[in-house]
Motif scaffolding. Structure first.
Motif, PDB file in Angstrom:
ATOM      1  N   PHE A  38      81.404 -25.698  27.753  1.00 25.58           N
ATOM      2  CA  PHE A  38      82.634 -25.099  27.043  1.00 25.58           C
ATOM      3  C   PHE A  38      83.039 -23.862  27.720  1.00 25.58           C
ATOM      4  O   PHE A  38      82.058 -23.065  27.588  1.00 25.58           O
ATOM      5  CB  PHE A  38      82.480 -25.121  25.558  1.00 25.58           C
ATOM      6  N   ASP A  39      84.091 -23.511  27.816  1.00 28.01           N
ATOM      7  CA  ASP A  39      84.578 -22.233  28.411  1.00 28.01           C
ATOM      8  C   ASP A  39      84.699 -21.138  26.999  1.00 28.01           C
ATOM      9  O   ASP A  39      84.719 -21.639  26.051  1.00 28.01           O
ATOM     10  CB  ASP A  39      85.858 -22.415  29.426  1.00 28.01           C
ATOM     11  N   PRO A  40      85.031 -19.985  27.430  1.00 33.89           N
ATOM     12  CA  PRO A  40      85.124 -19.096  26.423  1.00 33.89           C
ATOM     13  C   PRO A  40      86.316 -19.370  25.381  1.00 33.89           C
ATOM     14  O   PRO A  40      86.180 -18.977  24.170  1.00 33.89           O
ATOM     15  CB  PRO A  40      85.515 -17.570  27.118  1.00 33.89           C
ATOM     16  N   GLN A  41      87.149 -20.242  25.734  1.00 36.50           N
ATOM     17  CA  GLN A  41      88.164 -20.759  24.753  1.00 36.50           C
ATOM     18  C   GLN A  41      87.880 -21.985  24.281  1.00 36.50           C
ATOM     19  O   GLN A  41      88.752 -22.507  23.390  1.00 36.50           O
ATOM     20  CB  GLN A  41      89.564 -20.835  25.775  1.00 36.50           C
ATOM     21  N   GLY A  42      86.285 -22.253  24.437  1.00 32.69           N
ATOM     22  CA  GLY A  42      86.125 -23.774  23.652  1.00 32.69           C
ATOM     23  C   GLY A  42      86.578 -24.922  24.296  1.00 32.69           C
ATOM     24  O   GLY A  42      86.627 -25.961  23.807  1.00 32.69           O
ATOM     25  N   LYS A  43      87.189 -24.879  25.531  1.00 28.89           N
ATOM     26  CA  LYS A  43      87.550 -26.000  26.317  1.00 28.89           C
ATOM     27  C   LYS A  43      86.828 -26.591  27.427  1.00 28.89           C
ATOM     28  O   LYS A  43      85.982 -25.613  28.137  1.00 28.89           O
ATOM     29  CB  LYS A  43      89.020 -25.820  26.951  1.00 28.89           C
ATOM     30  N   ILE A  44      86.658 -27.785  27.555  1.00 31.88           N
ATOM     31  CA  ILE A  44      85.761 -28.311  28.723  1.00 31.88           C
ATOM     32  C   ILE A  44      86.212 -27.823  30.011  1.00 31.88           C
ATOM     33  O   ILE A  44      87.306 -28.136  30.185  1.00 31.88           O
ATOM     34  CB  ILE A  44      85.431 -29.991  28.633  1.00 31.88           C
ATOM     35  N   LYS A  45      85.018 -27.462  30.851  1.00 34.63           N
ATOM     36  CA  LYS A  45      85.418 -27.063  32.111  1.00 34.63           C
ATOM     37  C   LYS A  45      84.221 -27.158  32.832  1.00 34.63           C
ATOM     38  O   LYS A  45      83.165 -27.305  32.563  1.00 34.63           O
ATOM     39  CB  LYS A  45      85.713 -25.564  31.926  1.00 34.63           C
ATOM     40  N   LYS A  46      84.616 -27.679  34.163  1.00 38.01           N
ATOM     41  CA  LYS A  46      83.635 -27.768  35.348  1.00 38.01           C
ATOM     42  C   LYS A  46      83.389 -26.627  36.057  1.00 38.01           C
ATOM     43  O   LYS A  46      84.349 -26.246  36.610  1.00 38.01           O
ATOM     44  CB  LYS A  46      84.083 -28.891  36.142  1.00 38.01           C
TER      45      LYS A  46
END
Length: 225
Positions: A38-46
């Motif tokens: 999870f990125d700082p915005q709470g979204k999945i990120k590779k």
């Protein structure tokens, strides 16, 4: 918690050959070719590298250091004012400018308010201890039913033990207050980056100690059966 591990001769040979971490399986490898979180915005990120994760969360951690410094400053300011009020309270009693004995509690509290003593509601000040004796702390226990503006807001003064109403106690409180003032001034002069670096330095010191200990030869083992 501490553990004493007794190695057999075969176990000692395995540790000497492969290392403690591998034999006891306390170290594992993480594949960095497919890092998804999870990125700082709470979204999945590779993420392509571990450094990319650190960079992405740098501002997040820095923001929390701002919050941490604000919290620490607030804590020191509260303790400083609490100690100052306790010292002033005792001084007024010693000089007979404030009479507490043989008076109604409500009347004394009203005078404390008139003299601009700061109230410390129990529900708000449970984490602010200052430098008080154990006997005084008994009267400072948190009361979930206490309401702001109640007479109990001044228990940190009214519950002080009689034997503490001395010039020696005043000196001790003022000394503690000045120490907190020095801590506060030192903290205000430090940037959030300074706080972060101090944490990193402390981590590296601990890490270096651990690294050195892990490189020491094992003492002669006790052979178990």
């Amino acid at each position: 918690m501490h553990f004493i591990v007794t190695l057999t001769a075969e176990g000692k040979k395995a540790v000497d050959a492969d290392g403690l971490e591998k034999v006891f399986k306390i170290v594992s490898k993480v594949n960095t070719s497919n890092m998804v979180c999870f990125d700082p915005q709470g979204k999945i990120k590779k993420y392509a590298t571990a450094e990319d994760i650190v960079s992405d969360f740098y501002d997040v951690r820095l923001d929390f250091y701002h919050k941490r410094k604000k919290h620490l400053v607030g804590e020191l300011e509260l303790v400083h004012e609490r100690l100052s009020n306790q010292a002033r309270f005792i001084q007024l009693i010693i000089s007979r400018e404030l009479v507490v004995s043989n008076r109604k509690r409500a009347d004394v509290v009203a005078e404390l308010r008139k003299r601009n003593f700061r109230p410390f509601p129990k529900v708000a000040k449970a984490h602010v201890a200052g430098d008080v004796d154990e006997a005084e702390q008994l009267g400072d226990e948190e009361d979930a039913d206490a309401q702001p503006g109640a007479d109990s807001d001044y228990d940190y003064l009214m519950s002080m033990a009689i034997y503490s109403l001395t010039a020696e106690k005043v000196a001790k409180l003022l000394e503690e207050r000045d120490a907190r003032q020095e801590e506060l001034e030192a903290l205000l002069q430090r940037t959030v980056q300074d706080l972060w670096r101090a944490d990193l330095d402390a981590f590296m010191d601990k890490w270096e100690v651990r690294r050195r200990l892990s490189s020491l030869p094992f003492p002669p083992c006790r052979t178990g059966h």
